[in-house]
Design a protein around this motif. Structure first.
Motif, PDB file in Angstrom:
ATOM      1  N   TYR A  43       0.837  -1.207   0.000  1.00  0.00           N
ATOM      2  CA  TYR A  43       0.000   0.000   0.000  1.00  0.00           C
ATOM      3  C   TYR A  43       0.871   1.256   0.000  1.00  0.00           C
ATOM      4  O   TYR A  43       0.457   2.325  -0.479  1.00  0.00           O
ATOM      5  N   ALA A  44       2.106   1.100   0.467  1.00  0.00           N
ATOM      6  CA  ALA A  44       3.058   2.222   0.445  1.00  0.00           C
ATOM      7  C   ALA A  44       3.200   2.798  -0.971  1.00  0.00           C
ATOM      8  O   ALA A  44       3.427   4.012  -1.135  1.00  0.00           O
ATOM      9  N   LEU A  45       3.038   1.959  -1.993  1.00  0.00           N
ATOM     10  CA  LEU A  45       3.162   2.448  -3.376  1.00  0.00           C
ATOM     11  C   LEU A  45       2.045   3.446  -3.694  1.00  0.00           C
ATOM     12  O   LEU A  45       2.252   4.424  -4.416  1.00  0.00           O
ATOM     13  N   GLU A  46       0.860   3.184  -3.142  1.00  0.00           N
ATOM     14  CA  GLU A  46      -0.254   4.119  -3.369  1.00  0.00           C
ATOM     15  C   GLU A  46      -0.026   5.429  -2.629  1.00  0.00           C
ATOM     16  O   GLU A  46      -0.379   6.502  -3.114  1.00  0.00           O
ATOM     17  N   ARG A  47       0.581   5.321  -1.459  1.00  0.00           N
ATOM     18  CA  ARG A  47       0.887   6.551  -0.707  1.00  0.00           C
ATOM     19  C   ARG A  47       1.896   7.398  -1.497  1.00  0.00           C
ATOM     20  O   ARG A  47       1.778   8.626  -1.546  1.00  0.00           O
ATOM     21  N   ALA A  48       2.876   6.725  -2.109  1.00  0.00           N
ATOM     22  CA  ALA A  48       3.875   7.453  -2.907  1.00  0.00           C
ATOM     23  C   ALA A  48       3.187   8.129  -4.095  1.00  0.00           C
ATOM     24  O   ALA A  48       3.408   9.319  -4.365  1.00  0.00           O
ATOM     25  N   ALA A  49       2.334   7.362  -4.792  1.00  0.00           N
ATOM     26  CA  ALA A  49       1.640   7.911  -5.965  1.00  0.00           C
ATOM     27  C   ALA A  49       0.794   9.120  -5.562  1.00  0.00           C
ATOM     28  O   ALA A  49       0.808  10.159  -6.243  1.00  0.00           O
ATOM     29  N   ALA A  50       0.083   9.010  -4.436  1.00  0.00           N
ATOM     30  CA  ALA A  50      -0.778  10.107  -3.986  1.00  0.00           C
ATOM     31  C   ALA A  50       0.034  11.358  -3.671  1.00  0.00           C
ATOM     32  O   ALA A  50      -0.462  12.476  -3.792  1.00  0.00           O
ATOM     33  N   ALA A  51       1.293  11.148  -3.280  1.00  0.00           N
ATOM     34  CA  ALA A  51       2.138  12.296  -2.936  1.00  0.00           C
ATOM     35  C   ALA A  51       2.977  12.758  -4.139  1.00  0.00           C
ATOM     36  O   ALA A  51       3.805  13.664  -4.012  1.00  0.00           O
ATOM     37  N   GLY A  52       2.784  12.095  -5.286  1.00  0.00           N
ATOM     38  CA  GLY A  52       3.520  12.489  -6.494  1.00  0.00           C
ATOM     39  C   GLY A  52       4.999  12.117  -6.459  1.00  0.00           C
ATOM     40  O   GLY A  52       5.829  12.764  -7.099  1.00  0.00           O
ATOM     41  N   ILE A  53       5.310  11.045  -5.718  1.00  0.00           N
ATOM     42  CA  ILE A  53       6.711  10.608  -5.615  1.00  0.00           C
ATOM     43  C   ILE A  53       6.921   9.426  -6.561  1.00  0.00           C
ATOM     44  O   ILE A  53       6.144   8.461  -6.543  1.00  0.00           O
ATOM     45  N   PRO A  54       7.969   9.454  -7.390  1.00  0.00           N
ATOM     46  CA  PRO A  54       8.232   8.317  -8.275  1.00  0.00           C
ATOM     47  C   PRO A  54       8.418   7.037  -7.467  1.00  0.00           C
ATOM     48  O   PRO A  54       9.114   7.050  -6.453  1.00  0.00           O
ATOM     49  N   ALA A  55       7.774   5.958  -7.915  1.00  0.00           N
ATOM     50  CA  ALA A  55       7.880   4.708  -7.162  1.00  0.00           C
ATOM     51  C   ALA A  55       8.036   3.543  -8.129  1.00  0.00           C
ATOM     52  O   ALA A  55       7.529   3.588  -9.256  1.00  0.00           O
ATOM     53  N   GLU A  56       8.750   2.515  -7.702  1.00  0.00           N
ATOM     54  CA  GLU A  56       8.925   1.343  -8.550  1.00  0.00           C
ATOM     55  C   GLU A  56       9.052   0.091  -7.701  1.00  0.00           C
ATOM     56  O   GLU A  56       9.333   0.163  -6.505  1.00  0.00           O
ATOM     57  N   VAL A  57       8.837  -1.057  -8.365  1.00  0.00           N
ATOM     58  CA  VAL A  57       8.938  -2.352  -7.693  1.00  0.00           C
ATOM     59  C   VAL A  57      10.194  -3.046  -8.183  1.00  0.00           C
ATOM     60  O   VAL A  57      10.427  -3.157  -9.385  1.00  0.00           O
ATOM     61  N   ILE A  58      11.013  -3.498  -7.237  1.00  0.00           N
ATOM     62  CA  ILE A  58      12.151  -4.351  -7.564  1.00  0.00           C
ATOM     63  C   ILE A  58      12.008  -5.576  -6.666  1.00  0.00           C
ATOM     64  O   ILE A  58      12.245  -5.497  -5.459  1.00  0.00           O
ATOM     65  N   SER A  59      11.543  -6.680  -7.265  1.00  0.00           N
ATOM     66  CA  SER A  59      11.194  -7.854  -6.466  1.00  0.00           C
ATOM     67  C   SER A  59      12.144  -9.007  -6.742  1.00  0.00           C
ATOM     68  O   SER A  59      12.457  -9.290  -7.907  1.00  0.00           O
ATOM     69  N   PRO A  60      12.560  -9.719  -5.689  1.00  0.00           N
ATOM     70  CA  PRO A  60      13.409 -10.900  -5.894  1.00  0.00           C
ATOM     71  C   PRO A  60      12.729 -11.916  -6.816  1.00  0.00           C
ATOM     72  O   PRO A  60      13.399 -12.670  -7.536  1.00  0.00           O
ATOM     73  N   LYS A  61      11.392 -11.901  -6.824  1.00  0.00           N
ATOM     74  CA  LYS A  61      10.653 -12.878  -7.640  1.00  0.00           C
ATOM     75  C   LYS A  61      10.910 -12.688  -9.138  1.00  0.00           C
ATOM     76  O   LYS A  61      10.693 -13.593  -9.937  1.00  0.00           O
ATOM     77  N   ASP A  62      11.337 -11.510  -9.524  1.00  0.00           N
ATOM     78  CA  ASP A  62      11.550 -11.223 -10.940  1.00  0.00           C
ATOM     79  C   ASP A  62      12.983 -11.507 -11.399  1.00  0.00           C
ATOM     80  O   ASP A  62      13.337 -11.180 -12.536  1.00  0.00           O
ATOM     81  N   TYR A  63      13.795 -12.069 -10.520  1.00  0.00           N
ATOM     82  CA  TYR A  63      15.204 -12.336 -10.881  1.00  0.00           C
ATOM     83  C   TYR A  63      15.531 -13.809 -10.682  1.00  0.00           C
ATOM     84  O   TYR A  63      14.951 -14.478  -9.824  1.00  0.00           O
ATOM     85  N   MET A  64      16.473 -14.292 -11.490  1.00  0.00           N
ATOM     86  CA  MET A  64      16.846 -15.704 -11.470  1.00  0.00           C
ATOM     87  C   MET A  64      17.563 -16.086 -10.179  1.00  0.00           C
ATOM     88  O   MET A  64      17.485 -17.206  -9.727  1.00  0.00           O
ATOM     89  N   SER A  65      18.290 -15.139  -9.597  1.00  0.00           N
ATOM     90  CA  SER A  65      19.068 -15.468  -8.402  1.00  0.00           C
ATOM     91  C   SER A  65      19.092 -14.253  -7.483  1.00  0.00           C
ATOM     92  O   SER A  65      18.769 -13.127  -7.894  1.00  0.00           O
ATOM     93  N   ARG A  66      19.503 -14.506  -6.254  1.00  0.00           N
ATOM     94  CA  ARG A  66      19.617 -13.423  -5.278  1.00  0.00           C
ATOM     95  C   ARG A  66      20.681 -12.423  -5.726  1.00  0.00           C
ATOM     96  O   ARG A  66      20.544 -11.208  -5.553  1.00  0.00           O
TER      97      ARG A  66
END
Ligand code: GRF
Length: 204
Positions: A43-66
């Motif tokens: 939900y923090a991403l929505e708080r960032a969007a509401a405040a006009g702060i650039p936000a992005e997701v970097i998830s371990p799930k999207d990478y082959m290894s740690r």
């Protein structure tokens, strides 16, 4: 102007406290330049969007290894050129490569009075469960610099909060957030923005 990058995983109430304090001027000469979440549903991403702060997701799930994730996180962080990285409920262990580059520029909020109820395994409600189990009458929160250990970096601010009869982990968590976390996290950032804090490694 202090360039703050916030790393989040969940609800983002600490992020909100920082956003509000920057807006009100309680945090002086600071801009929140970005938010990175490891969790796309935070939900923090929505708080960032509401405040006009650039936000992005970097998830371990999207990478082959740690290792690949760690590199992506470091380059994501680098892209904001932050002066200060604020871990506002970030549930990922900060990779060594990030600490090496940013040591002394990363702060975390932990929901107990360190050195009680901290270290590996003490996160979220587990911290409060342990405090209630031990029967402490006072708990609280700590803002500290992040070093290579878990919750071992130099302490910046702490605030005590009373434990009350009948507290559940959830009730205690909420009281500690309201009375301590949302107060000392913005305060610590303001002190850093004012140049009042000098980083000095914890002695062994
Ligand atoms: C807080 O309890 C903080 O102490 C811990 O994670 C929780 C984050 O909550 N590190 P929120 O995402 O800021 O609401």
């Amino acid at each position: 102007m202090l360039r703050v990058l916030a790393l989040v995983s969940g609800g983002g109430t600490n992020l909100q406290a920082v956003i509000d304090a920057v807006k009100s001027g309680d945090i002086h000469d600071t801009e929140i330049v970005g938010v990175i979440s490891n969790n796309k549903n935070a939900y923090a991403l929505e708080r960032a969007a509401a405040a006009g702060i650039p936000a992005e997701v970097i998830s371990p799930k999207d990478y082959m290894s740690r290792t690949e994730f760690n590199k992506a996180l470091l380059s994501g962080i680098d892209s904001y050129s932050p002066d200060l990285i604020v871990l506002a409920g970030f549930l990922v262990v900060i990779p060594e490569i990030v600490i090496e580059k940013y040591e002394g520029k990363i702060i975390n909020i932990h929901p107990s009075l360190i050195p009680s109820f901290c270290g590996t395994g003490y996160y979220g409600l587990k911290v409060h469960e342990a405090a209630l189990k031990r029967g402490v009458k006072v708990s609280g929160a700590t803002v500290h610099f992040v070093d290579a250990g878990t919750d071992t970096g130099p302490i910046i601010l702490q605030k005590a909060v009373e434990v009350c009869d009948g507290d559940t982990p959830e009730i205690l968590q909420k009281r500690i957030m309201q009375q301590a976390e949302w107060v000392i996290m913005p305060k610590a950032i303001d002190m850093i923005a004012r140049g009042e804090i000098v980083y000095k490694k914890t002695e062994e």
